[in-house]
Write an enzyme that holds these catalytic residues in place. Structure first.
Site, PDB file in Angstrom:
ATOM      1  N   GLY A  46      -4.123  -3.769   6.118  1.00 15.71           N
ATOM      2  CA  GLY A  46      -3.259  -2.840   5.380  1.00 15.71           C
ATOM      3  C   GLY A  46      -4.033  -2.199   4.246  1.00 15.71           C
ATOM      4  O   GLY A  46      -5.128  -2.661   3.883  1.00 15.71           O
ATOM      5  N   GLN A  51      -4.788   1.579  -4.015  1.00 15.29           N
ATOM      6  CA  GLN A  51      -6.107   0.942  -3.933  1.00 15.29           C
ATOM      7  C   GLN A  51      -7.245   1.952  -3.816  1.00 15.29           C
ATOM      8  O   GLN A  51      -8.395   1.605  -4.049  1.00 15.29           O
ATOM      9  CB  GLN A  51      -6.152  -0.022  -2.734  1.00 15.29           C
ATOM     10  N   CYS A  92      -6.897  -9.654  -0.107  1.00 21.36           N
ATOM     11  CA  CYS A  92      -6.695  -8.284  -0.592  1.00 21.36           C
ATOM     12  C   CYS A  92      -8.046  -7.587  -0.647  1.00 21.36           C
ATOM     13  O   CYS A  92      -9.019  -8.168  -1.160  1.00 21.36           O
ATOM     14  CB  CYS A  92      -6.061  -8.321  -1.984  1.00 21.36           C
ATOM     15  N   LEU A  93      -8.098  -6.376  -0.117  1.00 17.93           N
ATOM     16  CA  LEU A  93      -9.364  -5.639  -0.126  1.00 17.93           C
ATOM     17  C   LEU A  93      -9.796  -5.301  -1.546  1.00 17.93           C
ATOM     18  O   LEU A  93     -10.967  -5.009  -1.785  1.00 17.93           O
ATOM     19  CB  LEU A  93      -9.231  -4.361   0.718  1.00 17.93           C
ATOM     20  N   HIS A 134       3.189  -7.090   0.673  1.00 22.48           N
ATOM     21  CA  HIS A 134       1.947  -7.053  -0.105  1.00 22.48           C
ATOM     22  C   HIS A 134       1.599  -5.600  -0.475  1.00 22.48           C
ATOM     23  O   HIS A 134       1.275  -5.304  -1.621  1.00 22.48           O
ATOM     24  CB  HIS A 134       0.832  -7.701   0.733  1.00 22.48           C
ATOM     25  N   GLU A 135       1.694  -4.695   0.506  1.00 24.28           N
ATOM     26  CA  GLU A 135       1.332  -3.284   0.254  1.00 24.28           C
ATOM     27  C   GLU A 135       2.358  -2.621  -0.662  1.00 24.28           C
ATOM     28  O   GLU A 135       1.990  -1.797  -1.520  1.00 24.28           O
ATOM     29  CB  GLU A 135       1.222  -2.510   1.578  1.00 24.28           C
ATOM     30  N   HIS A 138       1.575  -3.287  -4.158  1.00 24.36           N
ATOM     31  CA  HIS A 138       0.512  -2.405  -4.689  1.00 24.36           C
ATOM     32  C   HIS A 138       1.124  -1.112  -5.243  1.00 24.36           C
ATOM     33  O   HIS A 138       0.697  -0.613  -6.277  1.00 24.36           O
ATOM     34  CB  HIS A 138      -0.486  -2.042  -3.589  1.00 24.36           C
TER      35      HIS A 138
HETATM   36  O1  K1U Z   1      -3.796  -4.674   0.722  1.00 27.67           O
HETATM   37  C1  K1U Z   1      -4.872  -5.061   1.101  1.00 27.67           C
HETATM   38  O2  K1U Z   1      -5.776  -5.210   0.297  1.00 27.67           O
HETATM   39  C2  K1U Z   1      -5.116  -5.392   2.550  1.00 27.67           C
HETATM   40  C3  K1U Z   1      -4.906  -6.858   2.877  1.00 27.67           C
HETATM   41  C4  K1U Z   1      -3.530  -7.015   3.484  1.00 27.67           C
HETATM   42  C5  K1U Z   1      -2.992  -8.402   3.632  1.00 27.67           C
HETATM   43  C6  K1U Z   1      -3.704  -9.421   4.218  1.00 27.67           C
HETATM   44  C7  K1U Z   1      -3.158 -10.679   4.362  1.00 27.67           C
HETATM   45  C8  K1U Z   1      -1.883 -10.923   3.951  1.00 27.67           C
HETATM   46  C9  K1U Z   1      -1.180  -9.919   3.349  1.00 27.67           C
HETATM   47  C10 K1U Z   1      -1.726  -8.654   3.202  1.00 27.67           C
HETATM   48  C11 K1U Z   1      -5.978  -7.285   3.841  1.00 27.67           C
HETATM   49  O3  K1U Z   1      -6.140  -6.737   4.873  1.00 27.67           O
HETATM   50  S1  K1U Z   1      -6.976  -8.595   3.368  1.00 27.67           S
HETATM   51  C12 K1U Z   1      -8.137  -8.856   4.675  1.00 27.67           C
HETATM   52  C13 K1U Z   1      -7.615  -9.283   5.997  1.00 27.67           C
HETATM   53  O4  K1U Z   1      -7.908  -8.599   6.939  1.00 27.67           O
HETATM   54  C14 K1U Z   1      -6.738 -10.458   6.248  1.00 27.67           C
HETATM   55  C15 K1U Z   1      -6.639 -11.520   5.374  1.00 27.67           C
HETATM   56  C16 K1U Z   1      -5.796 -12.598   5.673  1.00 27.67           C
HETATM   57  C17 K1U Z   1      -5.071 -12.618   6.837  1.00 27.67           C
HETATM   58  C18 K1U Z   1      -5.188 -11.552   7.707  1.00 27.67           C
HETATM   59  C19 K1U Z   1      -6.032 -10.511   7.421  1.00 27.67           C
HETATM   60 ZN    ZN Z   2      -4.032  -5.837  -1.388  1.00 29.38          ZN
END
Ligand code: K1U
Ligand code: ZN
Length: 170
Positions: A46, A51, A92-93, A134-135, A138
């Site tokens: 996401g 961001q 989170c990225l 989560h998004e 943000h």
């Molecule tokens: O918002 C962001 O920074 C993106 C984030 C989204 C997210 C991941 C996990 C749970 C809730 C929201 C990411 O993509 S973090 C990296 C990722 O690919 C990931 C991390 C944990 C589980 C699954 C994917």
């Molecule tokens: Zn995030």
């Protein structure tokens, strides 16, 4: 298309509250294409416009295994959230390398607009529900580490500042 630069915690711009999108024009479509490319490039599931330092209510998501089911949500609103919750590890990225447990509603109903301004609704469960919440945080200027204890959050803040200082020196 372009890979956009992702703001890193504790950048204060991550705490900006996004405004609703008003114009469904080519600029918006280009932004969503660039956000999707940026999300795929960063191996995320996401990305919120906040961001990439664009403070408008725009989210892109793809939780599919094959990374071929992009979802674009403009001006999203959660219309219902289950009382049942789940605790799962989130990343989170904008906080690279940090994962921790956050409690979220296990199911949400969302109303949003597509890039043409057409309204649609969806019911989300499991990872999609967590990712949407989560998004949407943000867009309200909230980063997931704010759900953690002050001790953990301060440790993460110091780690990120040190990492950014080291990267700037290298
Ligand atoms: O918002 C962001 O920074 C993106 C984030 C989204 C997210 C991941 C996990 C749970 C809730 C929201 C990411 O993509 S973090 C990296 C990722 O690919 C990931 C991390 C944990 C589980 C699954 C994917
Ligand atoms: Zn995030």
């Amino acid at each position: 298309m372009a890979i956009l630069s992702i703001l890193c915690y504790p950048d204060p711009r991550l705490h900006t509250v996004a405004r609703p999108v008003g114009a469904f024009d080519e600029r918006l479509r280009q932004l969503t294409r660039d956000m999707l490319e940026t999300m795929y490039d960063a191996h995320g599931i996401g990305l919120a416009a906040t961001q990439v330092d664009v403070h408008e209510r725009v989210i892109v998501i793809d939780v599919s295994e094959d990374r071929n089911r992009p979802l674009v949500l403009i001006n999203p609103e959660i219309t219902w959230a289950s009382e049942e919750t789940v605790v799962g590890d989130e990343g989170c990225l904008s906080v690279p390398g940090i994962y921790d447990g956050v409690e979220r509603a296990s199911c949400v109903h969302v109303r949003a607009l597509d890039v043409h301004g057409q309204e649609f609704s969806l019911e989300a469960q499991e990872l999609l529900a967590v990712c949407i919440q989560h998004e949407m945080d943000h867009l309200l200027g909230k980063v997931f580490v704010e759900y953690l204890s002050p001790l953990k959050r301060n440790r993460i803040r110091s780690k990120m500042i040190k990492r950014q200082r080291d990267e700037a020196r290298a």
